[in-house]
Motif scaffolding. Structure first.
Motif, short mmCIF file in Angstrom:
data_model
loop_
_atom_site.label_atom_id
_atom_site.label_comp_id
_atom_site.label_asym_id
_atom_site.label_seq_id
_atom_site.Cartn_x
_atom_site.Cartn_y
_atom_site.Cartn_z
N VAL A 93 0.84 -1.20 0.00
CA VAL A 93 0.00 0.00 0.00
C VAL A 93 0.88 1.25 0.00
CG1 VAL A 93 -1.59 1.35 1.44
CG2 VAL A 93 -2.00 -1.10 1.08
N GLU A 94 1.88 1.26 0.87
CA GLU A 94 2.74 2.44 0.98
C GLU A 94 3.63 2.60 -0.26
OE1 GLU A 94 4.50 3.11 4.71
OE2 GLU A 94 2.68 2.60 5.82
N GLU A 95 4.06 1.49 -0.82
CA GLU A 95 4.85 1.57 -2.04
C GLU A 95 4.04 2.17 -3.18
OE1 GLU A 95 6.95 -1.49 -5.25
OE2 GLU A 95 6.61 -2.17 -3.19
N THR A 96 2.78 1.80 -3.26
CA THR A 96 1.91 2.35 -4.31
C THR A 96 1.74 3.85 -4.14
OG1 THR A 96 0.73 0.27 -4.63
CG2 THR A 96 -0.45 2.28 -5.24
N LEU A 97 1.54 4.32 -2.91
CA LEU A 97 1.40 5.76 -2.67
C LEU A 97 2.67 6.51 -3.01
CD1 LEU A 97 -0.59 5.67 0.69
CD2 LEU A 97 -1.46 6.33 -1.56
N ARG A 98 3.83 5.84 -2.91
CA ARG A 98 5.11 6.48 -3.20
C ARG A 98 5.53 6.31 -4.66
NH1 ARG A 98 6.58 3.87 1.71
NH2 ARG A 98 7.81 2.40 0.48
N THR A 99 4.64 5.78 -5.49
CA THR A 99 4.96 5.65 -6.91
C THR A 99 5.38 6.98 -7.51
OG1 THR A 99 3.39 3.81 -7.14
CG2 THR A 99 4.04 4.95 -9.17
N TRP A 100 4.76 8.06 -7.02
CA TRP A 100 5.05 9.41 -7.49
C TRP A 100 5.61 10.22 -6.33
CZ3 TRP A 100 0.22 7.07 -7.45
CH2 TRP A 100 -0.19 6.50 -8.65
N PRO A 101 6.65 11.02 -6.53
CA PRO A 101 7.24 11.80 -5.43
C PRO A 101 6.22 12.68 -4.70
CG PRO A 101 8.66 11.86 -7.36
CD PRO A 101 7.40 11.18 -7.79
N GLN A 102 5.24 13.20 -5.43
CA GLN A 102 4.23 14.05 -4.81
C GLN A 102 2.96 13.29 -4.45
OE1 GLN A 102 4.71 17.29 -3.90
NE2 GLN A 102 6.81 16.68 -4.44
N GLY A 103 3.01 11.95 -4.51
CA GLY A 103 1.85 11.15 -4.15
C GLY A 103 0.78 11.17 -5.22
N PRO A 104 -0.31 10.45 -5.00
CA PRO A 104 -1.39 10.39 -5.99
C PRO A 104 -2.26 11.64 -5.93
CG PRO A 104 -2.00 9.11 -4.07
CD PRO A 104 -0.59 9.59 -3.83
N THR A 105 -2.91 11.95 -7.04
CA THR A 105 -3.92 13.01 -7.05
C THR A 105 -5.32 12.43 -6.88
OG1 THR A 105 -4.07 12.88 -9.46
CG2 THR A 105 -2.54 14.51 -8.53
N MET A 106 -5.47 11.12 -7.13
CA MET A 106 -6.75 10.43 -6.94
C MET A 106 -6.50 9.07 -6.31
SD MET A 106 -9.15 11.12 -10.28
CE MET A 106 -10.16 12.59 -10.34
#
Length: 419
Positions: A102-115
Motif C-alpha cells: 500500500v505504501e509503495e503504491t502511494l510512493r509511486t510518485w514523489p508528490q503522491g497520488p492526485t486520486m
C-alpha cells in the motif's frame, strides 16, 4: 500457437464487462483523467485489471496494490506489470507485506497520488497516518462497507484530509453486486469447497444486510432451511418478514450444518460457539476481512488441522473428536477458495467508481474534505448501459428520446455537502 491462458482470461473478462466498455467508448476522446496520478487498491483479479486498463485508457497514470493477502492472481499481476502497470502483492503474503505494498503504491510518485480508488480504506488510512506527509489527493472513492466503517473509526481521531465518495452505495453495488453477484459466488464456493448438497441442510447466515439477504434467499432456493442471526432489530425484523427464522448465534451454532458470516464486524463466531458446533459443520466468511470467525481461538481450540478432500477447505479436529470444515482459511471465501464474482457483476460496481471520478474531476478541487454521496448520474448511466446489454427496452422520456449519457463535469443533482 497455444494462446496464453492468462491473456485469454483477461480478454474474456474485458468482453463481459460491457459498462466499462461503454465508458471507454464515451470518454476516450476527452480523456477526463488525463494528468491524474491514480492509486488503486483492490483484489488482483482479471476483473480489476479491466478497471485499471479503463482508467489508463481515460488518461490516468495508475498504480495498483492488493487489498487482501489471500486473493491475488499472481498471473494477472505479472501480466499487468508486463503492460507497464506497477502492481504490488502476491497470493499468501503477510499482513506486513500487504501494508508495505500500500505504501509503495502511494510512493509511486514523489508528490503522491492526485486520486485514490480504495477498497478497505487501506490507501486512505495510510494517507492519514504513515504517509500523511504526502500532499492530499483531490478525490478518493471507497467501495466496501468495511472500508467505510474504517473511515468512520478514523474520523473519530482525525478529520479527513480530502473528499471521499462512498461508491459502496451505488446502484450496482446495492442491487446487483451484493445480493446477487457476491451471494451467488459465496454459495457456489461453499458448495464446491465443502462438497455438500444444500437441500435439507440448516444454513446459518450471520448478518442480514445486502449480501446476507442474497445468500439467505439463494440458500433457501436450493432447498436449505435458512436461519439468520442479527444484532440489529431492524434487519432481524426484515429477515422475519422475508420468511426466515431468526435466532441468536448461541442457538444457531448448535443446529447449523453450514455457516456464512457476512456482517463486516469481528468475532461473529467465537470460541464459545466452537464448543457448540455439530460434527461436520462448515464455516465460511464472506466479509472483506478475515476476522468474522475468530481464527486465533479456532487454532487454540483445534487439536489438529489438515487439508480436506475438496480444494479450498481444511478440517479442524477438536479434542472431543468433532471435526469442522473451514473454507478459505477464514479469508473472504469466494475469492480465497473460489473464482470470485463473475465479470459482468464486477463491471457495474467498477463502472460506478470510474464514472464517479470522471464526473467529479473538475469540481472536486473546490469540495470540502469529508464523505460524499455518489453522483446520481452514475447510477442512471450504469443502469441504462446494463439494461441495454440485457435486452431491456426502456420507455422514451416525455421529450421523445432516451435520457442522455452524463457529460463529464456536469453538476450532480444530488446534494454533495460533506457529512
Amino acid at each position: 500457437m497455444t494462446p496464453d491462458p492468462t491473456t485469454t482470461h483477461l480478454a474474456q473478462a474485458t468482453e463481459q464487462m460491457a459498462v466499462l466498455a461503454r465508458i471507454r467508448e464515451d470518454h476516450h476522446v476527452t480523456q477526463p483523467l488525463a494528468g491524474q496520478r491514480l492509486a488503486l487498491c483492490g483484489h488482483i483479479t482479471a476483473e480489476t485489471a479491466v478497471q485499471v486498463e479503463t482508467l489508463t485508457a481515460l488518461g490516468a497514470d495508475t498504480a495498483w496494490c492488493a487489498s487482501s493477502t489471500s486473493t491475488t492472481d499472481d498471473r494477472i499481476a505479472a501480466l499487468m506489470r508486463g503492460r507497464g502497470i506497477p502492481v504490488t502483492g502476491t497470493r499468501g503474503m503477510s499482513e506486513a507485506d500487504l501494508h508495505a505494498g500500500v505504501e509503495e503504491t502511494l510512493r509511486t510518485w514523489p508528490q503522491g497520488p492526485t486520486m485514490v480508488l480504495d477498497e478497505g480504506a487501506l490507501l486512505i488510512t495510510a494517507l492519514h497516518t504513515t504517509q500523511a506527509h504526502l500532499p492530499a489527493p483531490v478525490l478518493a472513492t471507497e467501495k466496501t462497507p468495511d472500508g467505510l466503517a474504517e473511515l468512520h473509526r478514523l474520523t473519530r481521531h482525525t478529520p479527513l484530509r480530502f473528499p471521499v465518495i462512498k461508491s459502496d452505495e451505488s446502484f450496482g453495488k446495492d442491487v446487483i453486486d451484493n445480493p446477487h453477484g457476491t451471494a451467488q459466488s459465496l454459495i457456489e464456493t461453499i458448495m464446491a469447497a465443502a462438497g455438500r448438497m444444500l437441500a435439507g441442510k440448516v444454513f446459518v447466515v450471520a448478518g442480514y444486510g445486502r449480501v446476507g439477504s442474497g445468500v439467505a434467499a439463494k440458500a433457501r432456493g436450493l432447498g436449505a432451511r435458512v436461519i439468520v442471526t442479527e444484532v440489529r432489530p431492524t434487519r432481524a425484523l426484515i429477515a422475519t418478514l422475508d420468511g426466515f427464522e431468526v435466532l441468536p448465534m448461541n442457538e444457531a451454532a448448535r443446529i447449523g450444518d453450514l455457516f456464512c458470516t457476512v456482517t463486516g464486524t469481528p468475532g461473529v463466531l467465537r470460541e464459545h460457539h466452537f464448543a457448540l458446533l455439530k460434527n461436520g459443520a462448515v464455516l465460511a466468511n464472506g466479509g472483506h476481512l478475515p476476522h468474522e470467525i475468530d481464527l486465533a481461538a479456532l487454532d487454540r481450540t483445534a487439536r489438529e488441522r489438515t487439508p480436506a478432500a475438496h480444494p479450498g477447505s481444511e478440517v479442524l479436529t477438536f479434542a472431543d473428536g468433532r471435526r469442522v470444515y473451514l473454507i478459505g482459511g477464514g479469508n473472504i471465501a469466494n475469492l480465497a477458495a473460489g473464482r470470485g464474482n463473475v465479470s459482468e457483476v464486477m463491471d457495474v460496481t467498477f463502472a460506478s467508481q470510474v464514472l464517479a471520478l470522471c464526473l467529479s474531476v473538475k469540481e472536486a478541487p473546490s469540495w470540502p474534505a469529508g464523505l460524499r454521496e455518489l453522483p446520481e448520474e452514475c447510477d442512471q448511466y450504469v443502469a441504462a448501459a446494463l439494461a441495454r446489454t440485457m435486452g431491456i427496452h426502456l420507455d422514451l422520456d416525455p421529450a421523445g428520446a432516451p435520457a442522455p449519457a452524463p457529460s463529464v463535469g456536469a453538476q450532480p443533482n444530488r446534494d454533495h455537502h460533506a457529512h
